[in-house]
Design an enzyme around this catalytic site. Sequence first.
Site, PDB file in Angstrom:
ATOM      1  N   ARG A 292      50.526  53.444  51.556  1.00 58.13           N
ATOM      2  CA  ARG A 292      49.151  53.448  51.023  1.00 58.13           C
ATOM      3  C   ARG A 292      49.097  54.330  49.778  1.00 58.13           C
ATOM      4  O   ARG A 292      48.436  54.013  48.803  1.00 58.13           O
ATOM      5  CB  ARG A 292      48.142  53.942  52.072  1.00 58.13           C
ATOM      6  CG  ARG A 292      46.757  54.094  51.482  1.00 58.13           C
ATOM      7  CD  ARG A 292      45.593  54.218  52.456  1.00 58.13           C
ATOM      8  NE  ARG A 292      45.882  54.744  53.750  1.00 58.13           N
ATOM      9  CZ  ARG A 292      46.143  56.037  54.029  1.00 58.13           C
ATOM     10  NH1 ARG A 292      46.137  56.938  53.053  1.00 58.13           N
ATOM     11  NH2 ARG A 292      46.421  56.415  55.248  1.00 58.13           N
TER      12      ARG A 292
ATOM     13  N   TYR B 292      29.276  38.978  36.202  1.00 59.33           N
ATOM     14  CA  TYR B 292      29.976  38.197  37.235  1.00 59.33           C
ATOM     15  C   TYR B 292      29.241  38.370  38.576  1.00 59.33           C
ATOM     16  O   TYR B 292      28.906  39.499  38.967  1.00 59.33           O
ATOM     17  CB  TYR B 292      31.427  38.685  37.330  1.00 59.33           C
ATOM     18  CG  TYR B 292      32.182  38.140  38.513  1.00 59.33           C
ATOM     19  CD1 TYR B 292      32.594  36.814  38.541  1.00 59.33           C
ATOM     20  CD2 TYR B 292      32.491  38.947  39.598  1.00 59.33           C
ATOM     21  CE1 TYR B 292      33.287  36.313  39.635  1.00 59.33           C
ATOM     22  CE2 TYR B 292      33.184  38.458  40.688  1.00 59.33           C
ATOM     23  CZ  TYR B 292      33.579  37.133  40.703  1.00 59.33           C
ATOM     24  OH  TYR B 292      34.262  36.650  41.786  1.00 59.33           O
TER      25      TYR B 292
ATOM     26  N   ASP C  97      35.205  45.472  32.119  1.00 61.91           N
ATOM     27  CA  ASP C  97      35.847  44.411  32.901  1.00 61.91           C
ATOM     28  C   ASP C  97      36.509  43.476  31.891  1.00 61.91           C
ATOM     29  O   ASP C  97      35.841  42.738  31.180  1.00 61.91           O
ATOM     30  CB  ASP C  97      34.792  43.683  33.740  1.00 61.91           C
ATOM     31  CG  ASP C  97      35.393  42.582  34.627  1.00 61.91           C
ATOM     32  OD1 ASP C  97      36.499  42.097  34.308  1.00 61.91           O
ATOM     33  OD2 ASP C  97      34.737  42.195  35.609  1.00 61.91           O
TER      34      ASP C  97
ATOM     35  N   LYS D  68      43.212  36.584  37.982  1.00 57.27           N
ATOM     36  CA  LYS D  68      42.965  35.576  36.960  1.00 57.27           C
ATOM     37  C   LYS D  68      44.133  35.534  35.965  1.00 57.27           C
ATOM     38  O   LYS D  68      45.222  35.158  36.349  1.00 57.27           O
ATOM     39  CB  LYS D  68      41.626  35.859  36.280  1.00 57.27           C
ATOM     40  CG  LYS D  68      40.495  36.287  37.255  1.00 57.27           C
ATOM     41  CD  LYS D  68      40.076  35.178  38.195  1.00 57.27           C
ATOM     42  CE  LYS D  68      39.159  35.647  39.339  1.00 57.27           C
ATOM     43  NZ  LYS D  68      38.002  36.435  39.000  1.00 57.27           N
TER      44      LYS D  68
HETATM   45  C1  PLP Z   1      37.036  37.262  39.642  1.00 55.69           C
HETATM   46  C2  PLP Z   1      36.334  38.314  38.894  1.00 55.69           C
HETATM   47  C3  PLP Z   1      36.059  39.566  39.463  1.00 55.69           C
HETATM   48  C4  PLP Z   1      36.399  39.886  40.900  1.00 55.69           C
HETATM   49  O1  PLP Z   1      37.767  39.949  41.127  1.00 55.69           O
HETATM   50  P1  PLP Z   1      38.466  39.559  42.520  1.00 55.69           P
HETATM   51  O2  PLP Z   1      39.915  39.695  42.234  1.00 55.69           O
HETATM   52  O3  PLP Z   1      38.034  38.188  42.877  1.00 55.69           O
HETATM   53  O4  PLP Z   1      37.962  40.566  43.516  1.00 55.69           O
HETATM   54  C5  PLP Z   1      35.425  40.512  38.673  1.00 55.69           C
HETATM   55  N1  PLP Z   1      35.072  40.241  37.391  1.00 55.69           N
HETATM   56  C6  PLP Z   1      35.301  39.050  36.826  1.00 55.69           C
HETATM   57  C7  PLP Z   1      34.890  38.828  35.414  1.00 55.69           C
HETATM   58  C8  PLP Z   1      35.930  38.047  37.550  1.00 55.69           C
HETATM   59  O5  PLP Z   1      36.146  36.851  36.972  1.00 55.69           O
END
Ligand code: PLP
Length: 383
Positions: A50, A102, A174, A199
């Site tokens: 962890r 998001y 983000d 992504k």
């Molecule tokens: C998918 C996404 C998230 C969340 O991420 P996860 O890996 O699904 O928890 C946050 N911000 C954006 C812009 C996203 O596309």
Amino acid sequence: MKDKLHFNSATIHGGQAPDKGYGAVMPPIYQTSTYAQTTPGGHQGFEYSRTHNPTRQALEKSLASIEAGNYGFAFGSGLAAMDAVLKLLKPGDEIISTDDLYGGSYRLFTKIFEDFGLKFHFVPMSNTAAIADAITEKTKLIWVETPTNPMMNVIDIKAVVELVQDKDIWVAVDNTFASSYIQQPLTMGADIVMHSATKYLAGHSDVVLGALVVNDAKLAERIGFIQNASGAICGPMDSFLTLRGIKTLHVRMERHCKNAATIAHFLNENSKIDKVYWPGFEFHPNHEVAKKQMYGFGGMLSFVTKGADYAAAIKIVERLKLFTLAESLGGVESLAGHPASMTHASIPKELREKSGVVDALIRLSVGIEDVRDLIADLEQAIG
Ligand SMILES: *Cc1c(COP(=O)(O)O)cnc(C)c1O
């Protein structure tokens, strides 16, 4: 020396060296929870997975390297990474974010952390003055998401950073939609960069993983503490897959950008299409900011078909054959989504439509296939 690598080398070599054990060129998957000690405390830097794991550590160094930052942290998902950032705050603290955030981030903010006494303000952040108006004595964090999902608004990162220059406020970005290839917020003065590595970074729709990168040692220490104390880490296998994905980030992103540009222009010239949202158009309201802070316009775009309602939009996404109807984005394969019923269903309709997420909006994550096949598929689906 590794720190000075160009981006297209950092993706492959950042934070990585042949394994000390057997010289494995690729970081091995250390599928272990614990590590042998010769005497209590006598270990090689790893006690319990962890806290630290060699595969995750290799990924964390790679993440720092591609974001031009000092410290990387990997989590079980993008939202787990955001959760760790919010735990830097205390009841009464205020957070400013964008009004077309998001959906999952909006849900985490309003349905979890509001109950813990954090206060969120959602403003149209591509208008810097709207952010300035929302800042109070209690503001501790500005959460930027750019380009935004799915409206492709672009927020001026440098302008936000300048706004808080003499204040005790963190700027977090983000960076999921752009990816580190296109945009490096830390180099523009942001304090924290966050990724849903699910992504573009991992890039193959085969892993869920989150990332944070920071420059400040104190902030890094605090995030490291939260990562270990709350425990929302990712496993070694997922760390390995993400590392493998990052190695081709730059070549994938080039094709994502190129294909998306071709499709954006195709849609824009199609008489059946009402609106196309893509920051590469000169008529996009934030095109100048996009040109300034992004190296390319990314693989994401949204569009609205003329006269379409909820049902008509659903029909179009159902007719697509090569574009898969699915949540998520950033993989090598093309995906289509209907935000109003999918990613943004958790945002109240009124709030959703105010920011442009109408029932007829369709979002595309343009993959790296032959663009002629993608256009043929869109042509037959739009009809
Ligand atoms: C998918 C996404 C998230 C969340 O991420 P996860 O890996 O699904 O928890 C946050 N911000 C954006 C812009 C996203 O596309």
